[in-house]
Enzyme design. Structure first.
Site, PDB file in Angstrom:
ATOM      1  N   ARG A 104      47.490  -3.161   1.328  1.00 35.70           N
ATOM      2  CA  ARG A 104      46.931  -4.428   0.830  1.00 35.70           C
ATOM      3  C   ARG A 104      45.827  -4.859   1.775  1.00 35.70           C
ATOM      4  O   ARG A 104      46.062  -5.028   2.969  1.00 35.70           O
ATOM      5  CB  ARG A 104      48.013  -5.504   0.751  1.00 35.70           C
ATOM      6  CG  ARG A 104      47.644  -6.668  -0.194  1.00 35.70           C
ATOM      7  CD  ARG A 104      48.630  -7.821  -0.082  1.00 35.70           C
ATOM      8  NE  ARG A 104      48.544  -8.418   1.237  1.00 35.70           N
ATOM      9  CZ  ARG A 104      49.588  -8.776   1.984  1.00 35.70           C
ATOM     10  NH1 ARG A 104      50.814  -8.645   1.555  1.00 35.70           N
ATOM     11  NH2 ARG A 104      49.402  -9.299   3.187  1.00 35.70           N
ATOM     12  N   GLU A 146      42.331  -8.056   7.478  1.00 32.71           N
ATOM     13  CA  GLU A 146      42.952  -6.812   7.945  1.00 32.71           C
ATOM     14  C   GLU A 146      43.376  -6.008   6.738  1.00 32.71           C
ATOM     15  O   GLU A 146      43.351  -6.503   5.606  1.00 32.71           O
ATOM     16  CB  GLU A 146      44.199  -7.106   8.802  1.00 32.71           C
ATOM     17  CG  GLU A 146      45.287  -7.804   8.015  1.00 32.71           C
ATOM     18  CD  GLU A 146      46.696  -7.639   8.589  1.00 32.71           C
ATOM     19  OE1 GLU A 146      46.907  -6.782   9.459  1.00 32.71           O
ATOM     20  OE2 GLU A 146      47.594  -8.371   8.137  1.00 32.71           O
ATOM     21  N   ASN A 186      46.751  -3.833   5.467  1.00 32.75           N
ATOM     22  CA  ASN A 186      48.157  -3.556   5.769  1.00 32.75           C
ATOM     23  C   ASN A 186      48.518  -2.223   5.138  1.00 32.75           C
ATOM     24  O   ASN A 186      48.451  -2.093   3.918  1.00 32.75           O
ATOM     25  CB  ASN A 186      49.048  -4.638   5.175  1.00 32.75           C
ATOM     26  CG  ASN A 186      48.667  -6.021   5.680  1.00 32.75           C
ATOM     27  OD1 ASN A 186      49.030  -6.398   6.784  1.00 32.75           O
ATOM     28  ND2 ASN A 186      47.905  -6.766   4.885  1.00 32.75           N
ATOM     29  N   SER A 239      53.782  -6.753   1.469  1.00 33.52           N
ATOM     30  CA  SER A 239      54.776  -7.375   0.595  1.00 33.52           C
ATOM     31  C   SER A 239      54.167  -8.361  -0.396  1.00 33.52           C
ATOM     32  O   SER A 239      52.957  -8.568  -0.423  1.00 33.52           O
ATOM     33  CB  SER A 239      55.847  -8.056   1.443  1.00 33.52           C
ATOM     34  OG  SER A 239      55.257  -8.996   2.298  1.00 33.52           O
ATOM     35  N   LYS A 262      45.191  -2.616  14.276  1.00 36.52           N
ATOM     36  CA  LYS A 262      44.030  -3.479  14.472  1.00 36.52           C
ATOM     37  C   LYS A 262      42.986  -2.790  15.351  1.00 36.52           C
ATOM     38  O   LYS A 262      41.787  -3.019  15.196  1.00 36.52           O
ATOM     39  CB  LYS A 262      44.483  -4.821  15.017  1.00 36.52           C
ATOM     40  CG  LYS A 262      45.378  -5.509  13.960  1.00 36.52           C
ATOM     41  CD  LYS A 262      45.688  -6.924  14.196  1.00 36.52           C
ATOM     42  CE  LYS A 262      46.282  -7.588  12.956  1.00 36.52           C
ATOM     43  NZ  LYS A 262      47.575  -7.050  12.468  1.00 36.52           N
ATOM     44  N   LYS A 286      43.605 -10.750  18.851  1.00 36.56           N
ATOM     45  CA  LYS A 286      44.718 -10.143  18.112  1.00 36.56           C
ATOM     46  C   LYS A 286      45.376  -9.002  18.867  1.00 36.56           C
ATOM     47  O   LYS A 286      44.705  -8.030  19.227  1.00 36.56           O
ATOM     48  CB  LYS A 286      44.202  -9.566  16.790  1.00 36.56           C
ATOM     49  CG  LYS A 286      43.607 -10.576  15.846  1.00 36.56           C
ATOM     50  CD  LYS A 286      43.310  -9.909  14.514  1.00 36.56           C
ATOM     51  CE  LYS A 286      42.931 -10.923  13.480  1.00 36.56           C
ATOM     52  NZ  LYS A 286      42.859 -10.317  12.139  1.00 36.56           N
ATOM     53  N   GLU A 297      52.015  -6.846  13.564  1.00 40.95           N
ATOM     54  CA  GLU A 297      51.950  -7.218  12.151  1.00 40.95           C
ATOM     55  C   GLU A 297      52.926  -8.360  11.911  1.00 40.95           C
ATOM     56  O   GLU A 297      53.744  -8.684  12.752  1.00 40.95           O
ATOM     57  CB  GLU A 297      52.354  -6.024  11.272  1.00 40.95           C
ATOM     58  CG  GLU A 297      51.539  -4.766  11.489  1.00 40.95           C
ATOM     59  CD  GLU A 297      50.097  -4.925  11.068  1.00 40.95           C
ATOM     60  OE1 GLU A 297      49.853  -5.675  10.109  1.00 40.95           O
ATOM     61  OE2 GLU A 297      49.219  -4.329  11.705  1.00 40.95           O
ATOM     62  N   GLY A 298      52.808  -8.952  10.725  1.00 44.18           N
ATOM     63  CA  GLY A 298      53.844  -9.895  10.306  1.00 44.18           C
ATOM     64  C   GLY A 298      53.525 -11.351  10.547  1.00 44.18           C
ATOM     65  O   GLY A 298      54.315 -12.231  10.214  1.00 44.18           O
ATOM     66  N   ARG A 350      47.390 -16.055  -1.180  1.00 45.57           N
ATOM     67  CA  ARG A 350      48.294 -16.870  -0.362  1.00 45.57           C
ATOM     68  C   ARG A 350      47.497 -18.038   0.200  1.00 45.57           C
ATOM     69  O   ARG A 350      46.340 -17.866   0.592  1.00 45.57           O
ATOM     70  CB  ARG A 350      48.855 -16.041   0.794  1.00 45.57           C
ATOM     71  CG  ARG A 350      49.797 -14.956   0.347  1.00 45.57           C
ATOM     72  CD  ARG A 350      50.179 -14.062   1.508  1.00 45.57           C
ATOM     73  NE  ARG A 350      49.021 -13.399   2.064  1.00 45.57           N
ATOM     74  CZ  ARG A 350      48.990 -12.786   3.232  1.00 45.57           C
ATOM     75  NH1 ARG A 350      50.066 -12.754   3.994  1.00 45.57           N
ATOM     76  NH2 ARG A 350      47.896 -12.201   3.676  1.00 45.57           N
TER      77      ARG A 350
HETATM   78  P1  ADP Z   1      49.175  -9.970  10.766  1.00 44.90           P
HETATM   79  O1  ADP Z   1      49.221  -8.489  10.857  1.00 44.90           O
HETATM   80  O2  ADP Z   1      50.061 -10.641  11.740  1.00 44.90           O
HETATM   81  O3  ADP Z   1      49.336 -10.448   9.357  1.00 44.90           O
HETATM   82  P2  ADP Z   1      46.420 -10.835  10.525  1.00 44.90           P
HETATM   83  O4  ADP Z   1      45.254 -10.130  11.066  1.00 44.90           O
HETATM   84  O5  ADP Z   1      46.592 -10.775   9.059  1.00 44.90           O
HETATM   85  O6  ADP Z   1      47.703 -10.318  11.278  1.00 44.90           O
HETATM   86  O7  ADP Z   1      46.358 -12.345  10.973  1.00 44.90           O
HETATM   87  C1  ADP Z   1      47.361 -13.283  10.614  1.00 44.90           C
HETATM   88  C2  ADP Z   1      46.742 -14.510  10.029  1.00 44.90           C
HETATM   89  O8  ADP Z   1      45.824 -15.097  10.960  1.00 44.90           O
HETATM   90  C3  ADP Z   1      45.916 -14.272   8.778  1.00 44.90           C
HETATM   91  O9  ADP Z   1      46.741 -14.302   7.631  1.00 44.90           O
HETATM   92  C4  ADP Z   1      44.919 -15.412   8.822  1.00 44.90           C
HETATM   93  O10 ADP Z   1      45.522 -16.595   8.310  1.00 44.90           O
HETATM   94  C5  ADP Z   1      44.688 -15.603  10.307  1.00 44.90           C
HETATM   95  N1  ADP Z   1      43.500 -14.832  10.742  1.00 44.90           N
HETATM   96  C6  ADP Z   1      43.479 -13.552  11.138  1.00 44.90           C
HETATM   97  N2  ADP Z   1      42.246 -13.154  11.448  1.00 44.90           N
HETATM   98  C7  ADP Z   1      41.448 -14.196  11.246  1.00 44.90           C
HETATM   99  C8  ADP Z   1      40.041 -14.420  11.384  1.00 44.90           C
HETATM  100  N3  ADP Z   1      39.222 -13.464  11.814  1.00 44.90           N
HETATM  101  N4  ADP Z   1      39.561 -15.648  11.080  1.00 44.90           N
HETATM  102  C9  ADP Z   1      40.381 -16.628  10.652  1.00 44.90           C
HETATM  103  N5  ADP Z   1      41.707 -16.489  10.499  1.00 44.90           N
HETATM  104  C10 ADP Z   1      42.248 -15.287  10.792  1.00 44.90           C
HETATM  105 MG    MG Z   2      48.039 -10.298   7.813  1.00 45.83          MG
END
Ligand code: ADP
Ligand code: MG
Length: 474
Positions: free
Chosen positions: A125, A144, A146, A151, A305, A364, A368-369, A450
């Protein structure tokens, strides 16, 4: 943003009535989760949190996200087969991140032994936000991708109907008819079916590898049911069941409880807390087997990442997808700035840039999660502390995406109803199947929207921050 529902949200009574209808509609439609208190029992369930109103999404960006999904499928698959690229890219990370290092060890070990698996199934996803440019025009920017345990494809197959009914209750019948159908459950299941067929053993089962805590079981059941409907047997097992009752037979066929397993679909195994020593051993057994793993460990590593950050470097996509200039251009258009914090001059410069202006970035770790990223003042403090330590290489830095907020109501059991300023994240499900070197399926399989209140920087639906939504295309 002047959302499309400004007139309806003016009446508190209408909103309350619509919320009552919405909750019952969600329960009837099966938008369900087990409770925090009893996460492994279906005796008491509740609705999964969702927005009262569908959120506006620019139609061109929505189409762009669908149009690039097959490219991302090809890219992830190409990376998973590129041993040198993974090795080079993850070299600095695995020195400091034990979890990635352990995954990488298994990856190396199965390659040294030689793969018994010849059919590959990817379910991913790709997540995006709509970044507001200086002139106010929104752009599609990837958060990102996944590649393991992505899910909510199941539950979100049922939310459009709920939002359609809400709009009707609010007198928006025409708008209700414009909500798009969406059925990732079926799309993802068809990928599993294809892999199961190619595995070629009609009595073999599909095994969902599930967590100890199974609050989100209904999301998984949606996909399971699609398989049962096609007369494919599904079993649910945990790592520890595999450790106790799993074995490899002739040609490294996988048996669990005496049943041959054709496909292992991981809804587990994506974070360190999923593993103890036994679970790592179970993971190794699964990876060594002939069964189709969704994903295989190389594909899980392709979703880290660190890989996301490295493929952003000029020229890298071109070497990963040779001869596919258009796919490369579509993919690159969704990238925002991503920066390496590896030791050296480049990393020093990046770290200093972020320390000087933390609100422009997200820091970051390889996790994940949801709930792991660092922002603002906390980002600055952590980076200052680890600036000169190799620990910083376990993180990547990313430009912060800044979407335009809109008002919505987040419906959660036992929570009061009130308006919130919200931002949304769009995910597109991808599914592909490869047999040997030949791609036999490559599709976009539906979407997930979401939405969360702007005060939460981070976190998904499972983390209790975001809620399910439906796009309303503008
Ligand atoms: P995870 O693997 O924990 O889901 P993500 O990269 O999806 O990691 O980051 C988690 C959440 O953080 C995202 O769903 C988003 O709400 C926020 N986020 C992540 N990267 C960014 C970004 N570059 N700018 C703004 N919000 C972000
Ligand atoms: Mg995410």
């Amino acid at each position: 943003m002047a959302g499309p529902w400004q007139d309806v949200v003016r009446s508190a009574a209408a909103v309350e009535e619509a919320a009552r209808v919405a909750v019952d509609a969600a329960l009837l439609a099966g938008v369900l989760m087990r409770t925090e208190g009893e996460p492994n029992s279906s005796d008491v369930v509740n609705y999964a949190p969702f927005t009262l109103l569908p959120s506006a999404v620019p139609a061109v960006l929505f189409e762009q996200a669908y149009a690039v999904q097959q490219d991302f499928n090809l890219l992830v698959d190409a990376i998973s087969q590129n041993k040198e690229f993974l090795e080079r890219t993850l070299a600095s990370t695995i020195k400091v991140d034990d979890f990635t290092a352990q995954l990488f060890r298994i990856h190396t070990q199965v390659l040294e032994e030689g793969l018994a698996q010849s059919v590959f199934l990817g379910i991913n996803r790709s997540d995006y936000m709509f970044d507001t440019g200086l002139d106010g025009t929104p752009a599609l920017k990837q958060i990102e991708i996944n590649t393991i345990a992505a899910s909510f494809g199941g539950l979100t197959s049922r939310t459009a109907a709920v939002h359609g009914q809400v709009l009707k209750v609010l007198g928006k019948t025409e708008e209700a008819s414009r909500l798009l159908p969406n059925n990732p459950s079926k799309g993802l299941a068809l990928g599993i079916v294809k892999a199961w067929e190619l595995y070629g053993s009609p009595s073999a089962v599909v095994m969902f590898l599930v967590e100890e805590v199974q609050r989100n079981i209904f999301d998984q059941r949606c996909i399971e049911n699609e398989l049962w409907n096609r007369n494919i047997r599904v079993i649910r097992r945990r790592f520890r069941d595999v450790f106790e009752k799993g074995s490899l037979g002739d040609g490294r066929r996988l048996y669990v409880d005496g049943q041959e397993v054709a496909v292992v679909y991981y809804r587990e195994g994506y974070v360190p807390k999923n593993y103890d020593q036994q679970n790592w051993e179970a993971r190794l057994l699964l990876e060594r087997s002939r069964a189709v793993k969704c994903p295989d460990i190389a594909t899980q590593l392709a979703g880290t990442k660190k890989v996301q950050q490295e493929i952003c470097r000029p020229g890298t996509l071109e070497t990963l997808l040779p001869g596919r200039a258009e796919a490369v251009a579509r993919i690159r258009a969704t990238f925002t700035g991503l920066y390496s914090l590896d030791m050296g001059e480049e990393g020093d410069r990046i770290a200093d840039m972020a320390i000087a202006d933390p609100d422009r970035f997200v820091l970051k770790p390889q996790r994940e999660g949801g709930g792991n990223n660092l922002y603002g003042e906390e980002l600055r403090q952590v980076l200052e502390r680890i600036r000169d330590s190799p620990e910083r290489t376990s993180y990547i830095l990313m430009d912060k995406i800044k979407p335009q907020p809109a008002v919505n109501y987040l419906l959660r059991a036992h929570s009061p109803l009130h308006p919130s300023e919200c931002i949304s994240e769009l995910g597109i499900f991808g599914v592909y199947v490869r047999q040997g070197k030949e791609m036999v399926m490559n599709k976009a399989a539906g979407h997930l929207l979401r939405t969360k209140a702007i005060e939460h920087a981070d976190g998904g639906v499972a983390a209790g921050v975001a809620v399910l939504d439906t796009p309303y295309l503008l």
